[in-house]
Design a protein around this motif. Structure first.
Motif: not given
Length: 695
Positions: A151-153, A362-364, A586-592, A600-606
């Protein structure tokens, strides 16, 4: 004569030759004039053809997702396909999207809480085994774990608002499936809420027969949980990244805090609807026949709540379909964010991946091998584990350490936990907004607040109360009973059950599990308090008579432990919640921020994949093992199935349960320190490597 004609003939032959030479000269002159054109025109035509070919190639070659031109091409009007109304363009902004997103998130949070309370009702009704409870409870997380990356990718590459619309539709279907068992079958029985007295033992219940609708209710609940978990990933991952991409970096904290507050509000709404069920049942009277209409009325607050959530979820469906892939002004925001200091590994900036399955892998792999994103994801995961552990163990700690009833302990825990989380998340978002923190400063803020929250949680363990005598647990029945067994000669003829915990305090200052285990045969209300008479197990202590001359043996509720440290406990507990959850936004923003914008969507998916895996696989057995080791009295129903633990060993509970919560708090501190260290190493190292490559 012959020579003259010959000369004339020669002259006639020379004249045309001269004329021909003149023509040739003219042609040569004309040709010499055409030579520049013959050289220039073909070159120009060739150059034009080359430019046209390059232009066609440029248009045929897709732009990179990170290219601002690509982002600008996705900006569009607010409308349903070709149907665009100028009057509706006022809704084509991030504020209206935030309103719809908050409504969807609130519905999801309410369903999460109400489904959890529904599961508890089904455990009572169907006598579910531990395996069935585990599957029904964690199916939500299993489904989320399986679909998060996909879903994220693919959602990040498409129109995220349309993915949210699809998730809202699935969420409505999930709510209806949750409602079906409560609308069609009897799940809650009013008689389960009645007070228990000592009566003669009845014939043993026949447990061989199966409830006809047991299997279908279990299957429907599992299907609803799967749909709920699948919808969750698109809502949180794509919704958060859509908001982050359409607001300035420093303002994102406030927007994300509002969205997170909607989730907590959903939890509270779901709990309020679920709590109305048992309270509503106490006021019901049976008419002698339990037909379908009656149990539908008894369970109305449950199934009507589910149907209402479906309506609210589908209310957001059409507006979400009208949003373009990018809102107007998105390209400008991207250009402004590119000027900000880089907070991710610069080697990821030019990474582009296609739509194939291999590109997804590969992206994951590229993001999973990024230590900075991995640490931020682990911190977010342990933050939720800490929330889940605190919510599960603190109310048990209150029941056994401060001798509160289960309902009172649950209410007090909720009154501290949920408002504390809402306040801390808002404060964290506002602090980031007002101080305009960089990514590194957010990580520093996380380290400090996590450490303060950990120290405040340690102070909780120093607050305790004296142990009250409990019949059958830490004191026997005047030497006639056995420790660890609630049954004694004084109540062996009573048909008592351990599935209903309704403690009473005897005149001997000893607490009993229920009026039945105290041997009480009669009860009445006196001054709005329930009192009990003719209790065969209570033989000592002073007593008084009521207005009718009956002597009171016990009263409903726990014995007074003369404990005055409960306010101090809640002061430390509430402060610990505030500081422990301040870094959430703040940590959610750091993930983004620790990954490029197009990833960043895939980063949130991971992050959500790691989150759901840890919460659904290693954590539940750990919680279960801790509860089992500290328990000293379990609920056993008439069919012999073990239910929940009613009474815990105080010392074991303190060291094991609260020690586990303390370990979760400590892990967040250590992970935050490690994240800050890796940030300094990765971001600086990538910048140096890029400089070397450019040289």
């Amino acid at each position: 004569m012959t020579e003259a004609p010959k000369k004339e003939q020669d002259i006639m032959e020379v004249a045309p030759a001269q004329e021909e030479d003149g023509k040739d000269n003219k042609e040569i002159q004309n040709f010499s004039k055409l030579i520049p054109y013959l050289r220039t025109v073909p070159r120009s035509v060739a150059k034009f053809k080359k430019l046209a070919a390059e232009k066609r190639l440029a248009f045929s070659r897709p732009l990179k997702i990170s290219d601002p031109k690509y982002i600008a091409s996705l900006e569009g009007p607010f409308g349903f396909g070709p149907l665009v109304c100028p009057a509706f363009q006022r809704f084509n902004n991030i504020d209206f999207f935030l309103f719809l997103y908050c409504l969807t998130v609130m519905v999801h949070g309410a369903l999460f809480t109400l489904s959890d309370m529904s599961l508890k009702q089904m455990v009572k009704k169907f006598s579910l085994t531990e395996k069935e409870i585990t599957i029904m409870d964690l199916t939500d997380y299993y489904a989320s774990f399986l679909v998060a990356i996909v879903a994220a990718y693919y959602g990040g590459k498409g129109n995220r608002s349309k993915w949210l619309a699809a998730s809202a539709f699935i969420l409505g279907i999930s709510s209806i499936v949750f409602a079906v068992p409560f609308y069609k079958y009897e799940i809650i029985k009013p008689l389960e809420e009645s007070e228990e007295l000592c009566t003669e033992k009845l014939v043993k219940t026949d447990c061989g027969g199966m409830i006809p609708h047991r299997s279908i209710c279990i299957y429907l609940f599992i299907v609803a949980q799967c749909l709920h978990g699948m919808a969750e990933m698109s809502i949180y991952i794509l919704g958060l990244t859509f908001i982050f991409d359409h607001v300035p970096t420093f303002s994102a904290g406030l927007y994300l805090a509002i969205a997170d507050g909607a989730l907590i509000l959903g939890y509270i709404v779901g709990f309020a609807i679920g709590a109305q069920g048992p309270k509503h049942l106490q006021n019901q009277t049976l008419n002698g026949n339990t037909n379908e209409y009656n149990f539908r009325q008894w369970q109305k607050s449950w199934w009507s709540g589910y149907f209402a959530f479906a309506v609210f979820s589908w209310f957001t469906l059409l507006p979400l379909l009208c949003f373009p892939p990018r809102l107007p002004g998105a390209n400008k925001l991207v250009l402004e964010k590119e000027k900000e200091p880089c907070s991710f590994d610069k080697r990821l900036k030019d990474k582009e991946f296609g739509f194939g399955f291999k590109d997804l892998l590969q992206a994951t792999k590229c993001l999973v091998c990024n230590p900075l994103l991995l640490c931020c994801s682990l911190y977010k995961t342990m933050e939720f584990v800490n929330f889940r552990g605190t919510n599960q163990f603190v109310n048990l700690y209150l029941e056994n350490q401060f001798l509160l009833t289960p309902s009172a302990a649950t209410k007090l825990t909720g009154m501290m936990l949920f408002p504390g989380i809402v306040i801390s998340h808002f404060l964290g978002g506002i602090i980031v907004d007002r101080l305009e923190m960089s990514c590194k400063n957010k990580l520093r803020f996380t380290v400090v607040t996590s450490f303060v929250g950990f120290m405040l949680f340690i102070l909780i363990l120093s607050v305790n109360c004296q142990t009250v005598k409990f019949a059958g647990i830490n004191t026997d029945y005047d030497g006639t009973g056995i420790l660890g067994n609630l049954t004694a000669p004084c109540n062996e003829k009573c048909d008592c059950t351990s599935t209903l915990y309704a403690s009473v305090c005897g005149r001997d200052d000893i607490e009993y599990f229920s009026a039945c285990y105290a041997g009480c045969r009669n009860s009445k209300y006196l001054h709005n308090e329930k009192t009990f008479y003719n209790c065969s197990c209570i033989k000592e202590g002073l007593t008084s008579s009521d207005s009718e001359g009956h002597f009171i043996d016990a009263s409903s509720g726990k014995c007074n432990a003369n404990c005055h440290t409960l306010p101090l406990f809640f002061a430390f507990y509430f402060s610990s919640i505030i500081f422990s959850n301040l870094p959430s936004i703040p940590i959610t923003m750091c993930i983004l921020q620790v990954v490029p914008t197009h990833l960043n969507s895939l980063g949130m998916g991971v992050t959500f994949t790691i989150w759901r895996f840890i919460v659904s696989v290693p954590i539940p057995p750990l919680f279960k093992k801790t509860s089992t080791e500290a328990c000293i009295y379990w609920s056993i129903n008439k069919c012999g199935y073990r239910g929940r633990c009613w009474i815990y060993n105080k010392s074991k509970m303190t060291y094991m349960m609260m020690g586990l919560c303390l370990g979760f708090n400590l892990s967040t501190v250590l992970i935050s320190i490690l994240t800050l260290f890796i940030f300094n190493r990765v971001v600086k190292g990538s910048a140096d490597s890029v400089v070397e490559i450019s040289n």
